[in-house]
Design a protein around this motif. Structure first.
Motif, PDB file in Angstrom:
ATOM      1  N   SER A   1      -6.778  -1.864  -0.493  1.00 24.22           N
ATOM      2  CA  SER A   1      -8.069  -2.198  -0.639  1.00 24.22           C
ATOM      3  C   SER A   1      -8.292  -3.119  -1.806  1.00 24.22           C
ATOM      4  O   SER A   1      -9.096  -4.274  -1.634  1.00 24.22           O
ATOM      5  N   SER A   2      -7.431  -3.166  -2.548  1.00 25.50           N
ATOM      6  CA  SER A   2      -7.229  -4.024  -3.952  1.00 25.50           C
ATOM      7  C   SER A   2      -6.896  -5.298  -3.358  1.00 25.50           C
ATOM      8  O   SER A   2      -7.594  -6.515  -3.713  1.00 25.50           O
TER       9      SER A   2
ATOM     10  N   SER B   1      -4.037 -10.836 -12.586  1.00 25.55           N
ATOM     11  CA  SER B   1      -4.933 -11.805 -11.731  1.00 25.55           C
ATOM     12  C   SER B   1      -3.907 -12.706 -11.204  1.00 25.55           C
ATOM     13  O   SER B   1      -3.218 -13.120 -11.677  1.00 25.55           O
TER      14      SER B   1
ATOM     15  N   ASN C   1       0.960  -1.151  -0.035  1.00 27.00           N
ATOM     16  CA  ASN C   1       0.098   0.048   0.020  1.00 27.00           C
ATOM     17  C   ASN C   1       0.653   1.254   0.173  1.00 27.00           C
ATOM     18  O   ASN C   1       0.535   2.388  -0.868  1.00 27.00           O
TER      19      ASN C   1
ATOM     20  N   ASP D   1      -5.145  -6.482 -17.690  1.00 35.27           N
ATOM     21  CA  ASP D   1      -5.450  -6.582 -15.757  1.00 35.27           C
ATOM     22  C   ASP D   1      -4.875  -7.890 -15.297  1.00 35.27           C
ATOM     23  O   ASP D   1      -5.327  -9.058 -15.782  1.00 35.27           O
TER      24      ASP D   1
ATOM     25  N   SER E   1      -9.401  -7.273  -1.090  1.00 36.95           N
ATOM     26  CA  SER E   1     -10.378  -7.920  -2.001  1.00 36.95           C
ATOM     27  C   SER E   1     -10.028  -9.070  -2.576  1.00 36.95           C
ATOM     28  O   SER E   1     -10.779 -10.184  -2.636  1.00 36.95           O
TER      29      SER E   1
ATOM     30  N   PHE F   1      -2.733   0.986  -8.644  1.00 40.42           N
ATOM     31  CA  PHE F   1      -4.137   0.592  -8.412  1.00 40.42           C
ATOM     32  C   PHE F   1      -4.261  -1.064  -7.815  1.00 40.42           C
ATOM     33  O   PHE F   1      -4.984  -1.236  -6.668  1.00 40.42           O
ATOM     34  N   TRP F   2      -3.585  -1.923  -8.553  1.00 36.79           N
ATOM     35  CA  TRP F   2      -3.703  -3.310  -8.228  1.00 36.79           C
ATOM     36  C   TRP F   2      -3.049  -3.706  -7.010  1.00 36.79           C
ATOM     37  O   TRP F   2      -3.599  -4.525  -6.163  1.00 36.79           O
ATOM     38  N   CYS F   3      -2.266  -2.775  -6.548  1.00 38.24           N
ATOM     39  CA  CYS F   3      -1.527  -3.424  -5.362  1.00 38.24           C
ATOM     40  C   CYS F   3      -1.864  -2.773  -4.008  1.00 38.24           C
ATOM     41  O   CYS F   3      -1.243  -2.789  -2.880  1.00 38.24           O
ATOM     42  N   ARG F   4      -2.679  -1.697  -4.143  1.00 42.01           N
ATOM     43  CA  ARG F   4      -3.146  -0.926  -3.001  1.00 42.01           C
ATOM     44  C   ARG F   4      -3.719  -1.918  -2.054  1.00 42.01           C
ATOM     45  O   ARG F   4      -4.311  -2.789  -2.373  1.00 42.01           O
TER      46      ARG F   4
END
Length: 401
Positions: free
Chosen positions: A67-68, A381, A39, A379, A71, A62-65
Protein backbone atom coordinates in the motif's frame (compact mmCIF):
# COMPACT_ATOMS: atom_id res chain seq x y z
CA UNK A 1 41.66 -8.35 -15.84
CA UNK A 2 40.06 -10.96 -13.58
CA UNK A 3 39.11 -9.49 -10.22
CA UNK A 4 39.91 -11.24 -6.95
CA UNK A 5 36.69 -11.47 -4.94
CA UNK A 6 38.25 -12.92 -1.80
CA UNK A 7 37.85 -9.67 0.12
CA UNK A 8 34.09 -9.49 -0.57
CA UNK A 9 31.55 -11.05 1.79
CA UNK A 10 28.20 -11.81 0.16
CA UNK A 11 25.25 -11.24 2.50
CA UNK A 12 22.78 -11.73 -0.36
CA UNK A 13 23.76 -13.07 -3.78
CA UNK A 14 27.04 -14.57 -4.96
CA UNK A 15 29.97 -14.05 -7.29
CA UNK A 16 28.14 -15.49 -10.30
CA UNK A 17 25.17 -13.15 -9.83
CA UNK A 18 27.51 -10.19 -9.47
CA UNK A 19 29.44 -11.06 -12.63
CA UNK A 20 26.26 -11.56 -14.67
CA UNK A 21 24.40 -8.40 -13.64
CA UNK A 22 25.40 -6.48 -16.76
CA UNK A 23 23.61 -9.00 -18.97
CA UNK A 24 20.24 -8.56 -17.22
CA UNK A 25 17.42 -6.70 -18.91
CA UNK A 26 16.14 -3.59 -17.21
CA UNK A 27 12.78 -3.99 -15.50
CA UNK A 28 9.75 -1.75 -15.68
CA UNK A 29 9.47 1.00 -13.11
CA UNK A 30 7.30 -0.01 -10.15
CA UNK A 31 7.27 -3.53 -11.55
CA UNK A 32 4.44 -5.62 -10.09
CA UNK A 33 6.75 -8.51 -9.18
CA UNK A 34 9.06 -6.11 -7.37
CA UNK A 35 6.14 -4.61 -5.46
CA UNK A 36 4.91 -8.07 -4.44
CA UNK A 37 8.44 -9.05 -3.39
CA UNK A 38 8.74 -5.95 -1.21
CA UNK A 39 5.35 -6.58 0.35
CA UNK A 40 6.38 -10.13 1.25
CA UNK A 41 9.63 -8.81 2.69
CA UNK A 42 7.68 -6.33 4.82
CA UNK A 43 5.44 -9.10 6.15
CA UNK A 44 8.46 -11.21 7.10
CA UNK A 45 10.04 -8.28 8.93
CA UNK A 46 6.83 -7.61 10.87
CA UNK A 47 6.85 -11.24 12.04
CA UNK A 48 10.54 -11.30 12.95
CA UNK A 49 10.84 -11.05 16.77
CA UNK A 50 14.29 -9.43 16.55
CA UNK A 51 13.08 -6.85 14.04
CA UNK A 52 10.44 -5.70 16.50
CA UNK A 53 13.19 -4.46 18.83
CA UNK A 54 14.49 -2.02 16.19
CA UNK A 55 12.15 0.87 15.29
CA UNK A 56 14.20 1.68 12.18
CA UNK A 57 13.67 -1.83 10.80
CA UNK A 58 9.93 -1.69 11.44
CA UNK A 59 9.75 1.77 9.86
CA UNK A 60 11.45 0.35 6.77
CA UNK A 61 8.94 -2.51 6.68
CA UNK A 62 6.03 -0.05 6.79
CA UNK A 63 7.64 1.98 4.03
CA UNK A 64 8.04 -0.90 1.58
CA UNK A 65 4.70 -2.65 2.08
CA UNK A 66 2.46 -2.74 -0.98
CA UNK A 67 0.00 0.00 0.00
CA UNK A 68 2.89 2.37 0.73
CA UNK A 69 4.66 1.65 -2.56
CA UNK A 70 1.45 2.07 -4.56
CA UNK A 71 0.96 5.42 -2.83
CA UNK A 72 4.46 6.44 -3.94
CA UNK A 73 3.67 5.31 -7.47
CA UNK A 74 0.80 7.78 -7.67
CA UNK A 75 3.41 10.55 -7.81
CA UNK A 76 4.56 9.19 -11.18
CA UNK A 77 1.45 9.15 -13.42
CA UNK A 78 3.19 8.18 -16.69
CA UNK A 79 6.25 5.94 -16.65
CA UNK A 80 5.44 4.09 -19.88
CA UNK A 81 8.46 5.45 -21.77
CA UNK A 82 10.99 4.98 -18.96
CA UNK A 83 13.14 2.01 -17.97
CA UNK A 84 15.95 1.30 -15.56
CA UNK A 85 19.48 2.37 -16.51
CA UNK A 86 21.00 -1.05 -15.81
CA UNK A 87 23.25 -1.78 -12.83
CA UNK A 88 23.12 0.53 -9.81
CA UNK A 89 26.12 0.45 -7.45
CA UNK A 90 25.13 1.70 -3.99
CA UNK A 91 27.67 2.68 -1.32
CA UNK A 92 25.78 2.95 1.98
CA UNK A 93 26.94 5.16 4.86
CA UNK A 94 28.80 3.39 7.64
CA UNK A 95 26.95 5.09 10.50
CA UNK A 96 23.26 4.60 9.58
CA UNK A 97 22.09 1.00 9.81
CA UNK A 98 19.07 0.85 7.49
CA UNK A 99 19.96 3.36 4.77
CA UNK A 100 21.28 0.57 2.51
CA UNK A 101 17.83 -1.04 2.40
CA UNK A 102 16.05 2.15 1.34
CA UNK A 103 18.65 2.72 -1.37
CA UNK A 104 18.18 -0.84 -2.61
CA UNK A 105 14.41 -0.39 -2.85
CA UNK A 106 14.82 2.86 -4.80
CA UNK A 107 17.05 0.96 -7.24
CA UNK A 108 14.55 -1.87 -7.60
CA UNK A 109 11.54 0.39 -8.08
CA UNK A 110 13.40 2.30 -10.79
CA UNK A 111 14.00 -0.92 -12.73
CA UNK A 112 17.66 -1.60 -11.97
CA UNK A 113 19.86 -4.49 -10.93
CA UNK A 114 21.57 -3.55 -7.69
CA UNK A 115 24.86 -4.22 -5.97
CA UNK A 116 24.88 -2.62 -2.52
CA UNK A 117 27.87 -2.22 -0.27
CA UNK A 118 26.30 -2.41 3.20
CA UNK A 119 27.77 -0.64 6.26
CA UNK A 120 31.06 -2.03 7.48
CA UNK A 121 29.92 -1.65 11.09
CA UNK A 122 28.30 -4.69 12.66
CA UNK A 123 24.67 -3.52 12.86
CA UNK A 124 22.20 -6.24 13.81
CA UNK A 125 19.59 -4.42 11.72
CA UNK A 126 21.67 -5.20 8.62
CA UNK A 127 21.74 -8.90 9.51
CA UNK A 128 17.99 -8.99 10.13
CA UNK A 129 17.06 -7.30 6.86
CA UNK A 130 19.55 -9.31 4.79
CA UNK A 131 18.30 -12.57 6.30
CA UNK A 132 14.69 -11.75 5.46
CA UNK A 133 15.64 -10.63 1.94
CA UNK A 134 17.30 -14.02 1.37
CA UNK A 135 14.23 -15.83 2.69
CA UNK A 136 11.87 -13.73 0.56
CA UNK A 137 13.96 -14.33 -2.56
CA UNK A 138 13.24 -18.03 -2.18
CA UNK A 139 9.63 -17.11 -2.97
CA UNK A 140 10.72 -14.82 -5.83
CA UNK A 141 13.75 -16.49 -7.47
CA UNK A 142 13.26 -14.43 -10.62
CA UNK A 143 14.31 -11.34 -8.63
CA UNK A 144 17.47 -12.89 -7.15
CA UNK A 145 19.72 -11.85 -10.07
CA UNK A 146 18.83 -8.21 -9.41
CA UNK A 147 20.16 -8.07 -5.83
CA UNK A 148 23.68 -8.47 -4.44
CA UNK A 149 24.37 -7.19 -0.94
CA UNK A 150 28.06 -7.21 -0.15
CA UNK A 151 30.52 -6.06 2.48
CA UNK A 152 34.19 -5.25 2.00
CA UNK A 153 36.78 -3.00 3.57
CA UNK A 154 37.91 0.09 1.68
CA UNK A 155 39.62 -1.21 -1.42
CA UNK A 156 40.21 0.79 -4.58
CA UNK A 157 40.59 -2.28 -6.78
CA UNK A 158 37.12 -3.49 -5.80
CA UNK A 159 35.68 0.01 -6.21
CA UNK A 160 37.30 0.16 -9.66
CA UNK A 161 35.83 -3.19 -10.75
CA UNK A 162 32.31 -2.39 -9.55
CA UNK A 163 32.34 1.20 -10.83
CA UNK A 164 33.50 0.10 -14.29
CA UNK A 165 30.40 -2.12 -14.58
CA UNK A 166 27.69 0.17 -13.24
CA UNK A 167 25.32 2.52 -15.02
CA UNK A 168 24.61 4.59 -11.92
CA UNK A 169 26.47 4.98 -8.65
CA UNK A 170 24.86 6.18 -5.42
CA UNK A 171 27.41 7.39 -2.88
CA UNK A 172 25.90 7.93 0.56
CA UNK A 173 29.08 8.14 2.60
CA UNK A 174 29.75 11.88 2.73
CA UNK A 175 32.43 14.12 1.21
CA UNK A 176 35.49 11.94 1.88
CA UNK A 177 33.80 8.82 0.51
CA UNK A 178 32.60 10.71 -2.56
CA UNK A 179 36.11 11.91 -3.37
CA UNK A 180 37.55 8.41 -2.88
CA UNK A 181 34.92 6.76 -5.10
CA UNK A 182 35.35 9.34 -7.83
CA UNK A 183 38.89 8.08 -8.26
CA UNK A 184 37.28 4.93 -9.65
CA UNK A 185 36.12 5.70 -13.21
CA UNK A 186 32.74 4.72 -14.61
CA UNK A 187 31.64 4.20 -18.22
CA UNK A 188 31.11 7.47 -20.07
CA UNK A 189 27.30 7.33 -19.99
CA UNK A 190 27.06 6.30 -16.34
CA UNK A 191 25.92 8.81 -13.73
CA UNK A 192 26.94 9.63 -10.17
CA UNK A 193 24.39 10.49 -7.50
CA UNK A 194 26.40 11.86 -4.59
CA UNK A 195 24.94 12.51 -1.16
CA UNK A 196 27.45 14.90 0.38
CA UNK A 197 27.88 15.87 4.03
CA UNK A 198 24.77 17.72 5.09
CA UNK A 199 23.28 19.13 8.27
CA UNK A 200 19.79 19.73 9.61
CA UNK A 201 18.14 21.86 12.25
CA UNK A 202 14.83 22.19 14.08
CA UNK A 203 12.60 25.26 14.15
CA UNK A 204 10.10 25.51 17.03
CA UNK A 205 7.38 28.06 17.66
CA UNK A 206 7.48 28.53 21.43
CA UNK A 207 3.85 29.58 21.87
CA UNK A 208 2.65 26.58 19.91
CA UNK A 209 4.75 24.19 21.95
CA UNK A 210 3.34 25.59 25.20
CA UNK A 211 -0.17 24.93 23.87
CA UNK A 212 0.53 21.26 23.02
CA UNK A 213 -1.24 19.06 25.59
CA UNK A 214 0.92 15.94 25.11
CA UNK A 215 4.45 17.18 25.61
CA UNK A 216 5.79 13.68 26.17
CA UNK A 217 4.78 12.86 22.60
CA UNK A 218 6.84 15.83 21.41
CA UNK A 219 9.78 14.52 23.43
CA UNK A 220 9.41 11.12 21.77
CA UNK A 221 9.29 12.72 18.32
CA UNK A 222 12.46 14.68 18.99
CA UNK A 223 14.11 11.55 20.39
CA UNK A 224 13.32 9.70 17.16
CA UNK A 225 14.90 12.51 15.16
CA UNK A 226 18.08 12.53 17.22
CA UNK A 227 18.99 9.73 19.62
CA UNK A 228 17.82 6.86 17.39
CA UNK A 229 20.95 7.45 15.30
CA UNK A 230 23.05 9.22 17.95
CA UNK A 231 22.62 12.34 15.77
CA UNK A 232 24.88 10.70 13.18
CA UNK A 233 22.29 10.90 10.40
CA UNK A 234 22.38 13.99 8.21
CA UNK A 235 18.67 14.39 8.98
CA UNK A 236 19.27 14.75 12.73
CA UNK A 237 19.01 18.34 13.99
CA UNK A 238 22.14 19.66 15.64
CA UNK A 239 20.70 23.14 16.13
CA UNK A 240 17.33 24.11 17.63
CA UNK A 241 16.03 27.57 16.77
CA UNK A 242 13.27 28.92 19.00
CA UNK A 243 10.86 31.43 17.52
CA UNK A 244 8.76 33.75 19.69
CA UNK A 245 8.76 36.31 22.48
CA UNK A 246 11.39 35.99 25.19
CA UNK A 247 9.05 34.95 27.99
CA UNK A 248 7.36 32.31 25.83
CA UNK A 249 10.69 30.99 24.58
CA UNK A 250 12.18 30.71 28.06
CA UNK A 251 9.14 28.87 29.38
CA UNK A 252 8.97 26.57 26.36
CA UNK A 253 12.67 25.72 26.52
CA UNK A 254 12.55 24.81 30.19
CA UNK A 255 9.63 22.45 29.69
CA UNK A 256 10.82 21.00 26.37
CA UNK A 257 14.27 20.03 27.62
CA UNK A 258 12.99 18.67 30.93
CA UNK A 259 10.54 16.44 29.07
CA UNK A 260 13.12 15.38 26.52
CA UNK A 261 15.78 14.55 29.08
CA UNK A 262 13.32 12.54 31.18
CA UNK A 263 12.21 10.58 28.12
CA UNK A 264 15.79 9.99 26.95
CA UNK A 265 17.01 8.74 30.33
CA UNK A 266 14.59 5.82 30.04
CA UNK A 267 16.00 4.70 26.69
CA UNK A 268 19.44 6.07 25.92
CA UNK A 269 22.74 4.88 27.40
CA UNK A 270 25.42 7.56 27.26
CA UNK A 271 28.84 6.15 26.45
CA UNK A 272 31.89 7.70 28.11
CA UNK A 273 33.57 8.34 24.77
CA UNK A 274 30.50 10.22 23.55
CA UNK A 275 30.46 12.37 26.69
CA UNK A 276 34.10 13.31 26.11
CA UNK A 277 33.39 14.19 22.49
CA UNK A 278 30.61 16.55 23.56
CA UNK A 279 32.92 18.37 25.96
CA UNK A 280 35.57 18.57 23.26
CA UNK A 281 33.07 19.98 20.78
CA UNK A 282 32.01 22.66 23.27
CA UNK A 283 35.64 23.64 23.86
CA UNK A 284 36.28 23.91 20.13
CA UNK A 285 33.22 26.09 19.67
CA UNK A 286 34.08 28.31 22.64
CA UNK A 287 37.62 28.84 21.40
CA UNK A 288 36.45 29.72 17.88
CA UNK A 289 33.77 32.30 18.61
CA UNK A 290 32.36 34.58 21.27
CA UNK A 291 28.88 34.63 22.78
CA UNK A 292 28.81 30.91 23.68
CA UNK A 293 27.02 29.78 26.84
CA UNK A 294 26.55 26.26 28.19
CA UNK A 295 22.93 26.20 29.38
CA UNK A 296 22.43 22.55 30.30
CA UNK A 297 23.04 20.97 33.69
CA UNK A 298 25.78 18.64 34.85
CA UNK A 299 24.23 15.28 33.90
CA UNK A 300 25.72 15.45 30.40
CA UNK A 301 23.06 13.31 28.73
CA UNK A 302 21.74 16.41 26.95
CA UNK A 303 24.49 18.96 26.32
CA UNK A 304 23.08 22.35 25.31
CA UNK A 305 24.98 25.38 24.08
CA UNK A 306 23.32 28.74 23.45
CA UNK A 307 24.52 30.97 20.59
CA UNK A 308 24.07 34.71 20.33
CA UNK A 309 24.18 34.75 16.52
CA UNK A 310 24.01 32.54 13.45
CA UNK A 311 26.36 32.66 10.47
CA UNK A 312 27.63 30.47 7.65
CA UNK A 313 30.10 28.73 10.00
CA UNK A 314 27.61 27.86 12.75
CA UNK A 315 26.80 24.36 11.58
CA UNK A 316 30.47 23.43 11.36
CA UNK A 317 30.33 23.03 15.14
CA UNK A 318 27.53 20.48 15.40
CA UNK A 319 28.08 17.38 17.52
CA UNK A 320 26.47 14.03 18.23
CA UNK A 321 25.19 11.87 21.06
CA UNK A 322 22.96 14.56 22.53
CA UNK A 323 24.89 17.74 21.71
CA UNK A 324 22.59 20.63 20.78
CA UNK A 325 23.20 24.23 19.88
CA UNK A 326 20.34 26.65 20.50
CA UNK A 327 19.46 30.05 19.12
CA UNK A 328 16.59 32.36 20.13
CA UNK A 329 15.01 34.14 17.17
CA UNK A 330 12.28 36.74 16.94
CA UNK A 331 11.67 36.38 13.21
CA UNK A 332 12.02 33.47 10.81
CA UNK A 333 14.31 35.53 8.58
CA UNK A 334 17.07 34.97 11.16
CA UNK A 335 17.46 31.35 10.03
CA UNK A 336 18.78 32.39 6.61
CA UNK A 337 22.53 32.11 7.44
CA UNK A 338 22.18 28.38 8.21
CA UNK A 339 20.15 27.63 5.08
CA UNK A 340 23.15 27.36 2.76
CA UNK A 341 23.75 24.54 0.28
CA UNK A 342 24.78 22.14 3.07
CA UNK A 343 21.38 22.43 4.76
CA UNK A 344 19.27 19.35 4.13
CA UNK A 345 16.28 19.14 6.49
CA UNK A 346 14.36 21.57 8.67
CA UNK A 347 12.11 19.79 11.16
CA UNK A 348 9.40 22.10 12.41
CA UNK A 349 6.93 22.33 15.26
CA UNK A 350 4.15 24.89 15.12
CA UNK A 351 5.42 26.76 12.05
CA UNK A 352 2.71 27.35 9.45
CA UNK A 353 3.08 26.44 5.80
CA UNK A 354 2.42 30.05 4.88
CA UNK A 355 5.26 31.27 7.08
CA UNK A 356 7.65 28.74 5.55
CA UNK A 357 6.51 29.41 1.98
CA UNK A 358 6.92 33.17 2.46
CA UNK A 359 10.45 32.72 3.81
CA UNK A 360 11.48 30.43 0.95
CA UNK A 361 9.98 32.76 -1.64
CA UNK A 362 11.58 35.91 -0.27
CA UNK A 363 15.04 34.53 0.56
CA UNK A 364 15.52 31.73 -2.01
CA UNK A 365 18.09 29.90 0.15
CA UNK A 366 20.77 27.86 -1.61
CA UNK A 367 19.98 24.88 0.61
CA UNK A 368 16.95 23.26 2.30
CA UNK A 369 15.80 20.12 0.49
CA UNK A 370 13.19 18.99 3.01
CA UNK A 371 10.86 20.55 5.56
CA UNK A 372 9.13 17.96 7.74
CA UNK A 373 7.21 17.83 11.02
CA UNK A 374 9.27 17.14 14.13
CA UNK A 375 9.54 13.38 14.54
CA UNK A 376 9.56 12.72 10.78
CA UNK A 377 13.09 13.75 9.84
CA UNK A 378 14.19 10.11 9.43
CA UNK A 379 11.31 9.25 7.07
CA UNK A 380 12.84 8.24 3.75
CA UNK A 381 11.41 9.50 0.49
CA UNK A 382 12.08 8.79 -3.16
CA UNK A 383 12.83 12.50 -3.39
CA UNK A 384 16.04 12.96 -1.42
CA UNK A 385 18.68 15.70 -1.27
CA UNK A 386 17.11 17.38 -4.27
CA UNK A 387 17.15 14.21 -6.41
CA UNK A 388 14.09 12.34 -7.60
CA UNK A 389 15.52 8.83 -7.37
CA UNK A 390 12.95 7.23 -9.68
CA UNK A 391 13.63 9.66 -12.49
CA UNK A 392 17.38 9.91 -11.89
CA UNK A 393 17.92 6.14 -11.77
CA UNK A 394 15.93 5.57 -14.97
CA UNK A 395 16.14 6.83 -18.52
CA UNK A 396 13.44 7.99 -20.89
CA UNK A 397 12.87 6.76 -24.44
CA UNK A 398 11.65 9.56 -26.69
CA UNK A 399 8.99 8.22 -29.08
CA UNK A 400 8.22 10.70 -31.87
CA UNK A 401 6.46 8.39 -34.36
Amino acid sequence: MQHNFENISFLVGNITALQQMNSLRARSLFDEEIIDFLNSLAKRLFLNPLAKTYPDVISFAFWCRKSSVLSMKQGYPDLSTRCGRGVAFHIAPSNVAVNFAYSLVAGLLSGNANVVRVPSRDFQQVDIICHEIKMTLQEYPQISPYICLIRYERDKATNDWLSARCHSRLIWGGDATIMALRESPMPARSIDIAFANRYSFALVDAAHYLSVPDKRAVAEHFYNDTFLTDQNACTSPGLIIWLGHDDEVNSARATFWAEFEAFSQERYILQEAVAIKKLTQFCLLSSAREGITKVSGDRNLVYRVQLDSLDEETMSFTGAGGYFMEYLAHDISEIYPVCDERCQTISVLGITNNTLATFLSQYQPKGVDRIVPMGRSMDFSLQWDGYDLIYTLSRTINLTL
